[in-house]
Design an enzyme around this catalytic site. Structure first.
Site, PDB file in Angstrom:
ATOM      1  N   SER A 163      39.148  40.295  61.403  1.00  0.00           N
ATOM      2  CA  SER A 163      40.411  39.597  61.192  1.00  0.00           C
ATOM      3  C   SER A 163      41.074  40.172  59.941  1.00  0.00           C
ATOM      4  O   SER A 163      40.528  40.105  58.846  1.00  0.00           O
ATOM      5  CB  SER A 163      40.119  38.112  61.000  1.00  0.00           C
ATOM      6  N   ASP A 174      46.145  37.811  62.110  1.00  0.00           N
ATOM      7  CA  ASP A 174      46.451  36.398  61.880  1.00  0.00           C
ATOM      8  C   ASP A 174      47.876  36.216  61.365  1.00  0.00           C
ATOM      9  O   ASP A 174      48.167  36.498  60.206  1.00  0.00           O
ATOM     10  CB  ASP A 174      45.442  35.814  60.886  1.00  0.00           C
ATOM     11  N   MET A 227      50.751  33.673  60.347  1.00  0.00           N
ATOM     12  CA  MET A 227      50.937  32.268  59.927  1.00  0.00           C
ATOM     13  C   MET A 227      52.339  32.096  59.361  1.00  0.00           C
ATOM     14  O   MET A 227      52.847  32.981  58.671  1.00  0.00           O
ATOM     15  CB  MET A 227      49.921  31.909  58.841  1.00  0.00           C
ATOM     16  N   HIS A 269      46.921  36.476  66.782  1.00  0.00           N
ATOM     17  CA  HIS A 269      46.674  35.027  66.734  1.00  0.00           C
ATOM     18  C   HIS A 269      47.867  34.365  66.050  1.00  0.00           C
ATOM     19  O   HIS A 269      48.046  34.482  64.842  1.00  0.00           O
ATOM     20  CB  HIS A 269      45.369  34.804  65.962  1.00  0.00           C
ATOM     21  N   MET A 300      49.620  31.507  64.568  1.00  0.00           N
ATOM     22  CA  MET A 300      49.533  30.159  63.984  1.00  0.00           C
ATOM     23  C   MET A 300      50.937  29.806  63.516  1.00  0.00           C
ATOM     24  O   MET A 300      51.212  29.732  62.314  1.00  0.00           O
ATOM     25  CB  MET A 300      48.505  30.163  62.848  1.00  0.00           C
ATOM     26  N   ASP A 340      36.594  31.832  66.356  1.00  0.00           N
ATOM     27  CA  ASP A 340      37.223  32.303  65.121  1.00  0.00           C
ATOM     28  C   ASP A 340      36.996  31.293  63.994  1.00  0.00           C
ATOM     29  O   ASP A 340      37.413  30.145  64.102  1.00  0.00           O
ATOM     30  CB  ASP A 340      38.730  32.472  65.406  1.00  0.00           C
TER      31      ASP A 340
HETATM   32  C1  DX5 Z   1      41.739  31.422  60.049  1.00  0.00           C
HETATM   33  C2  DX5 Z   1      41.905  32.732  60.822  1.00  0.00           C
HETATM   34  C3  DX5 Z   1      40.698  33.558  60.903  1.00  0.00           C
HETATM   35  C4  DX5 Z   1      40.084  33.938  59.573  1.00  0.00           C
HETATM   36  C5  DX5 Z   1      38.593  33.936  59.738  1.00  0.00           C
HETATM   37  O1  DX5 Z   1      42.810  30.573  60.313  1.00  0.00           O
HETATM   38  O2  DX5 Z   1      42.345  32.462  62.141  1.00  0.00           O
HETATM   39  O3  DX5 Z   1      40.910  34.673  61.750  1.00  0.00           O
HETATM   40  O4  DX5 Z   1      40.464  35.183  59.068  1.00  0.00           O
HETATM   41  O5  DX5 Z   1      38.009  34.180  58.512  1.00  0.00           O
HETATM   42  P1  DX5 Z   1      36.481  33.842  58.223  1.00  0.00           P
HETATM   43  O6  DX5 Z   1      35.656  34.747  59.086  1.00  0.00           O
HETATM   44  O7  DX5 Z   1      36.344  34.153  56.765  1.00  0.00           O
HETATM   45  O8  DX5 Z   1      36.270  32.385  58.546  1.00  0.00           O
HETATM   46 ZN    ZN Z   2      42.446  34.160  63.630  1.00  0.00          ZN
END
Ligand code: DX5
Ligand code: ZN
Length: 224
Positions: A19, A46, A48, A77, A79, A182
């Site tokens: 990620s 990711d 956001m 992903h 968010m 995830d």
């Molecule tokens: C959190 C993200 C993840 C994050 C996971 O909202 O969707 O992809 O980077 O990180 P770790 O592996 O550190 O939990």
């Molecule tokens: Zn993610």
């Protein structure tokens, strides 16, 4: 056409997906080359918006930049509160899979159609506190389900011990679903998710907190 991309993801499974949340954005080229050298098969991005989650990361330009840097499939992903407004732009940027949150779009049929219209794999994500029944209306329409094993928004949180059971239940409900997990995935949690039937394992801190990405990925694969 999304079937083509879907079968590529299936054939990569089981796979560790780094990620790109805690990587060095000042030197993305080097980060990507190191991940390729670690024999990673898919990248997880990711996005956001500071609204759906209380954190803000990046959008289309970074996805497009990564697309120019690598041929690896890009799993994006989302968010964000209004994914439908950005699907076309993320398709243009080069996403191979777009995953939205069911909490943001409870009635997602037209969104799924929009994603498929670009030949992109459609995934739906759900946070740990969201009941699996929230997916009842779309479980047959999506290609993938992303089970969050932390509350979406930040890396480095600890793994939700309820996640494997949710993965197993989804696997039972639809055998051909691409299942992704995830959050808090480390050598000691990845095996539980694999056992439950998971295909794709998203990892942030357990890779980017290490100096040697290849060794970190190897350790995770061994634990599968
Ligand atoms: C959190 C993200 C993840 C994050 C996971 O909202 O969707 O992809 O980077 O990180 P770790 O592996 O550190 O939990
Ligand atoms: Zn993610």
């Amino acid at each position: 056409m999304h079937q083509e991309r879907l079968s590529k993801l299936r054939s990569a499974s089981p796979a560790v997906l780094p990620s790109l949340l805690q990587c060095d954005f000042g030197d993305l080229r080097r980060e990507v080359r190191q991940l390729e050298a670690a024999d990673v098969k898919v990248l997880h991005l990711d996005v956001m918006d500071g609204h759906f989650v209380p954190n803000l990361t990046y959008g289309m330009p970074i996805v497009a930049g990564l697309r120019r840097l690598t041929d690896l499939p890009l799993d994006v992903h989302l968010m964000i509160s209004d994914p439908a407004a950005y699907v076309d732009a993320f398709a243009e940027a080069g996403a191979d899979m777009l995953t939205f949150h069911i909490e943001a779009v409870p009635q997602p049929q037209s969104l799924i159609d929009q994603i498929h219209s670009h030949g992109i794999v459609a995934g739906v994500a759900l946070n740990p506190k969201t009941p699996l029944s929230a997916l009842d209306g779309c479980l047959d329409a999506v290609d993938a389900v992303l089970v969050m094993s932390v509350e979406a928004g930040f890396g480095g949180q600890s793994f939700d011990p309820g996640a494997p059971e949710r993965i197993a239940e989804l696997r039972k409900r639809r055998g051909d679903l691409l299942l992704e997990v995830d959050g808090g995935i480390k050598p000691d949690t990845i095996g539980l998710c694999r056992k439950a039937g998971c295909d794709l394992f998203v990892v942030g801190s357990a890779i980017f907190g290490q100096n040697d990405y290849a060794a970190a990925v190897r350790q995770l694969r061994d634990a599968l």
